[in-house]
Design a protein around this motif. Structure first.
Motif, PDB file in Angstrom:
ATOM      1  N   ALA A 187      84.731  21.464  25.757  1.00  0.00           N
ATOM      2  CA  ALA A 187      85.444  22.737  25.865  1.00  0.00           C
ATOM      3  C   ALA A 187      85.911  23.220  24.501  1.00  0.00           C
ATOM      4  CB  ALA A 187      86.640  22.572  26.802  1.00  0.00           C
ATOM      5  N   PHE A 188      86.183  24.518  24.434  1.00  0.00           N
ATOM      6  CA  PHE A 188      86.844  25.130  23.279  1.00  0.00           C
ATOM      7  C   PHE A 188      88.147  25.703  23.811  1.00  0.00           C
ATOM      8  CE2 PHE A 188      87.921  28.580  20.417  1.00  0.00           C
ATOM      9  CZ  PHE A 188      87.637  28.066  19.155  1.00  0.00           C
ATOM     10  N   LEU A 189      89.274  25.115  23.400  1.00  0.00           N
ATOM     11  CA  LEU A 189      90.561  25.443  24.017  1.00  0.00           C
ATOM     12  C   LEU A 189      91.535  26.112  23.041  1.00  0.00           C
ATOM     13  CD1 LEU A 189      91.190  22.144  26.050  1.00  0.00           C
ATOM     14  CD2 LEU A 189      90.012  24.241  26.796  1.00  0.00           C
ATOM     15  N   GLY A 190      92.167  27.179  23.513  1.00  0.00           N
ATOM     16  CA  GLY A 190      93.259  27.805  22.776  1.00  0.00           C
ATOM     17  C   GLY A 190      92.813  28.890  21.821  1.00  0.00           C
ATOM     18  N   GLY A 191      93.810  29.645  21.345  1.00  0.00           N
ATOM     19  CA  GLY A 191      93.563  30.703  20.371  1.00  0.00           C
ATOM     20  C   GLY A 191      93.438  32.071  21.016  1.00  0.00           C
ATOM     21  N   PHE A 192      93.693  33.109  20.224  1.00  0.00           N
ATOM     22  CA  PHE A 192      93.568  34.495  20.688  1.00  0.00           C
ATOM     23  C   PHE A 192      92.164  35.010  20.382  1.00  0.00           C
ATOM     24  CE2 PHE A 192      98.290  34.584  19.651  1.00  0.00           C
ATOM     25  CZ  PHE A 192      98.703  34.560  20.969  1.00  0.00           C
ATOM     26  N   PRO A 193      91.417  35.463  21.381  1.00  0.00           N
ATOM     27  CA  PRO A 193      90.036  35.913  21.152  1.00  0.00           C
ATOM     28  C   PRO A 193      89.903  37.126  20.241  1.00  0.00           C
ATOM     29  CG  PRO A 193      90.440  35.501  23.492  1.00  0.00           C
ATOM     30  CD  PRO A 193      91.765  35.465  22.802  1.00  0.00           C
ATOM     31  N   ASP A 194      90.983  37.879  20.050  1.00  0.00           N
ATOM     32  CA  ASP A 194      90.883  39.085  19.229  1.00  0.00           C
ATOM     33  C   ASP A 194      91.156  38.827  17.749  1.00  0.00           C
ATOM     34  OD1 ASP A 194      93.564  38.539  19.486  1.00  0.00           O
ATOM     35  OD2 ASP A 194      94.178  40.592  19.991  1.00  0.00           O
ATOM     36  N   THR A 195      91.095  37.576  17.314  1.00  0.00           N
ATOM     37  CA  THR A 195      91.279  37.263  15.902  1.00  0.00           C
ATOM     38  C   THR A 195      89.971  36.766  15.305  1.00  0.00           C
ATOM     39  OG1 THR A 195      91.961  34.972  16.310  1.00  0.00           O
ATOM     40  CG2 THR A 195      93.707  36.647  16.254  1.00  0.00           C
ATOM     41  N   ALA A 196      89.780  37.038  14.012  1.00  0.00           N
ATOM     42  CA  ALA A 196      88.554  36.619  13.328  1.00  0.00           C
ATOM     43  C   ALA A 196      88.441  35.098  13.272  1.00  0.00           C
ATOM     44  CB  ALA A 196      88.525  37.206  11.918  1.00  0.00           C
ATOM     45  N   VAL A 197      89.572  34.399  13.144  1.00  0.00           N
ATOM     46  CA  VAL A 197      89.542  32.941  13.072  1.00  0.00           C
ATOM     47  C   VAL A 197      88.973  32.361  14.364  1.00  0.00           C
ATOM     48  CG1 VAL A 197      90.926  30.852  12.810  1.00  0.00           C
ATOM     49  CG2 VAL A 197      91.479  32.882  11.467  1.00  0.00           C
ATOM     50  N   PHE A 198      89.411  32.889  15.492  1.00  0.00           N
ATOM     51  CA  PHE A 198      88.891  32.444  16.788  1.00  0.00           C
ATOM     52  C   PHE A 198      87.382  32.653  16.835  1.00  0.00           C
ATOM     53  CE2 PHE A 198      87.587  33.011  21.162  1.00  0.00           C
ATOM     54  CZ  PHE A 198      88.336  32.101  21.891  1.00  0.00           C
ATOM     55  N   ALA A 199      86.934  33.838  16.440  1.00  0.00           N
ATOM     56  CA  ALA A 199      85.507  34.153  16.490  1.00  0.00           C
ATOM     57  C   ALA A 199      84.699  33.210  15.609  1.00  0.00           C
ATOM     58  CB  ALA A 199      85.279  35.601  16.067  1.00  0.00           C
ATOM     59  N   GLU A 200      85.195  32.937  14.402  1.00  0.00           N
ATOM     60  CA  GLU A 200      84.468  32.070  13.480  1.00  0.00           C
ATOM     61  C   GLU A 200      84.390  30.642  14.004  1.00  0.00           C
ATOM     62  OE1 GLU A 200      86.665  32.576   9.903  1.00  0.00           O
ATOM     63  OE2 GLU A 200      85.983  34.645   9.603  1.00  0.00           O
ATOM     64  N   ARG A 201      85.461  30.128  14.552  1.00  0.00           N
ATOM     65  CA  ARG A 201      85.456  28.761  15.087  1.00  0.00           C
ATOM     66  C   ARG A 201      84.611  28.679  16.354  1.00  0.00           C
ATOM     67  NH1 ARG A 201      91.830  27.158  13.574  1.00  0.00           N
ATOM     68  NH2 ARG A 201      91.468  27.452  11.334  1.00  0.00           N
ATOM     69  N   LEU A 202      84.642  29.722  17.161  1.00  0.00           N
ATOM     70  CA  LEU A 202      83.818  29.733  18.366  1.00  0.00           C
ATOM     71  C   LEU A 202      82.330  29.727  18.009  1.00  0.00           C
ATOM     72  CD1 LEU A 202      83.576  29.918  21.444  1.00  0.00           C
ATOM     73  CD2 LEU A 202      83.704  32.412  21.218  1.00  0.00           C
ATOM     74  N   VAL A 203      81.949  30.498  17.004  1.00  0.00           N
ATOM     75  CA  VAL A 203      80.543  30.527  16.590  1.00  0.00           C
ATOM     76  C   VAL A 203      80.126  29.155  16.058  1.00  0.00           C
ATOM     77  CG1 VAL A 203      78.894  31.505  14.944  1.00  0.00           C
ATOM     78  CG2 VAL A 203      80.479  33.005  16.161  1.00  0.00           C
ATOM     79  N   GLY A 204      81.011  28.493  15.303  1.00  0.00           N
ATOM     80  CA  GLY A 204      80.715  27.147  14.828  1.00  0.00           C
ATOM     81  C   GLY A 204      80.518  26.175  15.984  1.00  0.00           C
ATOM     82  N   TYR A 205      81.347  26.297  16.991  1.00  0.00           N
ATOM     83  CA  TYR A 205      81.243  25.488  18.219  1.00  0.00           C
ATOM     84  C   TYR A 205      79.898  25.736  18.900  1.00  0.00           C
ATOM     85  CZ  TYR A 205      82.253  25.037  23.332  1.00  0.00           C
ATOM     86  OH  TYR A 205      82.218  24.782  24.684  1.00  0.00           O
ATOM     87  N   GLN A 206      79.529  26.999  19.035  1.00  0.00           N
ATOM     88  CA  GLN A 206      78.273  27.348  19.683  1.00  0.00           C
ATOM     89  C   GLN A 206      77.071  26.866  18.879  1.00  0.00           C
ATOM     90  OE1 GLN A 206      79.328  31.571  19.905  1.00  0.00           O
ATOM     91  NE2 GLN A 206      79.148  31.467  22.131  1.00  0.00           N
TER      92      GLN A 206
END
Length: 348
Positions: A187-206
């Motif tokens: 899973a990828f848990l936590g964070g606000f989806p409307d922030t660039a940091v969330f997007a960057e970490r999510l892409v790394g996860y994917q």
């Protein structure tokens, strides 16, 4: 009471706003909405206050002080306390003092504290922006030639210097580690989806999932406040999934600590029954039980680098933007154990 004795503080009290808001109105700033401007202007007229613009301009022209402003979005997160310590290490040795303020993710509060810092004649500003910050929010500082360094969260188009972490690489390394331990439902848990940091970490996860030939499952991405309480909420939702995860990359260490709390509440032991990885490597990560595996950003080191960049711009008189990305590394500790196949039966 004579007109000469009326103060900005008295106007602020009468209008029910902050001193900084009154100052912005007096300066004709576009940062104040029309309703507030009208209310403050009415109080100014009623009290008979006369704004001495010449004196104000003189104060501003002589306002270059040995003060560095630092504005963060969540001081309850120990990451930002450690960041501030790193900043202070550098600016103190350079003969500056630090003014620290917390916005609590409020853009309005951020505008007020930055305006107040300008009144005190800051020589430069380090800011981790509140959610929703726009380039226009920093425009008055840029226009006045005050150097600004944005940290943690970037603001595209703001024309200021920035210092970010390699969020993509850090998230990828964390997921690769969990895959190597045998986990497939990550899973990828936590964070606000409307922030660039969330997007960057999510892409790394994917990216790491794709490299391991693991299909991306959107149900395993569970956003929440990037806090300990947010971590508890996220893991509570995760363990209730029909095909639940066996491990998680958490948005930050605060979320990871909450995830560990939530796991225990669900009779699961972090590290043994469920793999947990954080992001930041705050001081508490090493001493937590179990010790937290995390992506090390080095918060104090980040603060030192931000301060060095800001002082370089102050001393050179050149505020041309620079964009820096700090390297990260995975620190493996006890919270990221191998996948277990008997957890479903133990907790059924």
């Amino acid at each position: 009471m004579t007109k000469e004795r009326i103060t900005v503080v008295e106007i602020a009290h009468a209008a029910g706003v902050s001193k900084s808001t009154v100052s912005l109105v007096l300066q004709g700033s576009s940062l104040v909405n029309e309703v507030t401007r009208a209310k403050v202007s009415a109080v100014i007229r009623e009290l008979g206050y006369v704004y001495n613009r010449g004196a104000a301009n003189l104060r501003q022209s002589n306002s270059k002080s040995k003060i560095i402003g630092i504005v963060v979005n969540d001081l309850t997160n120990s990451f930002f306390a450690e960041l501030a310590v790193g900043v202070d290490d550098v600016v103190q040795s350079a003969g500056y003092v630090q003014f620290l303020s917390n916005t609590g993710e409020s853009v309005d509060r951020q505008r007020e504290v930055i305006a107040s810092m300008r009144e005190h004649g800051i020589s430069g500003l380090i800011v981790s922006p509140a959610r929703g910050t726009e380039p226009a929010d920093l425009k008055p500082l840029v226009a006045s030639g005050i150097p600004v360094v944005v940290v943690v969260r970037n603001i595209q188009g703001a024309k200021v210097s920035s210092l970010m972490s390699d969020n993509h690489a850090g998230a990828s390394a964390a997921v690769e580690h969990l895959v190597a331990l045998g986990h497939r439902r990550i899973a990828f848990l936590g964070g606000f989806p409307d922030t660039a940091v969330f997007a960057e970490r999510l892409v790394g996860y994917q990216t790491a999932l794709k490299s391991a030939d693991i299909a991306f499952d959107a149900s395993l991405v569970i956003s929440s406040a990037p806090s300990r309480a947010g971590g508890v909420d996220a893991i509570d939702r995760a363990v209730r999934l029909g095909d639940r995860p066996t491990a998680a990359l958490c948005f930050n260490d605060a979320v990871a600590f909450g995830v560990c709390d939530g796991l225990r509440a669900n009779r699961l032991e972090p590290g043994a029954d469920f793999g947990v990885i954080g992001f930041d490597d705050v001081i508490e990560a090493k001493t937590a039980v179990p010790a937290l595996t995390t992506v090390s950003v080095d918060p104090q080191g980040m603060g030192r680098r931000a301060a060095q960049l800001l002082l370089k711009q102050i001393n050179s008189g050149n505020a041309d933007p620079e964009a820096l990305v700090g390297s990260v590394r995975l620190v493996v500790r006890e919270s990221s154990g191998p996948a277990r196949r008997d957890v479903e039966k133990r907790t059924a």
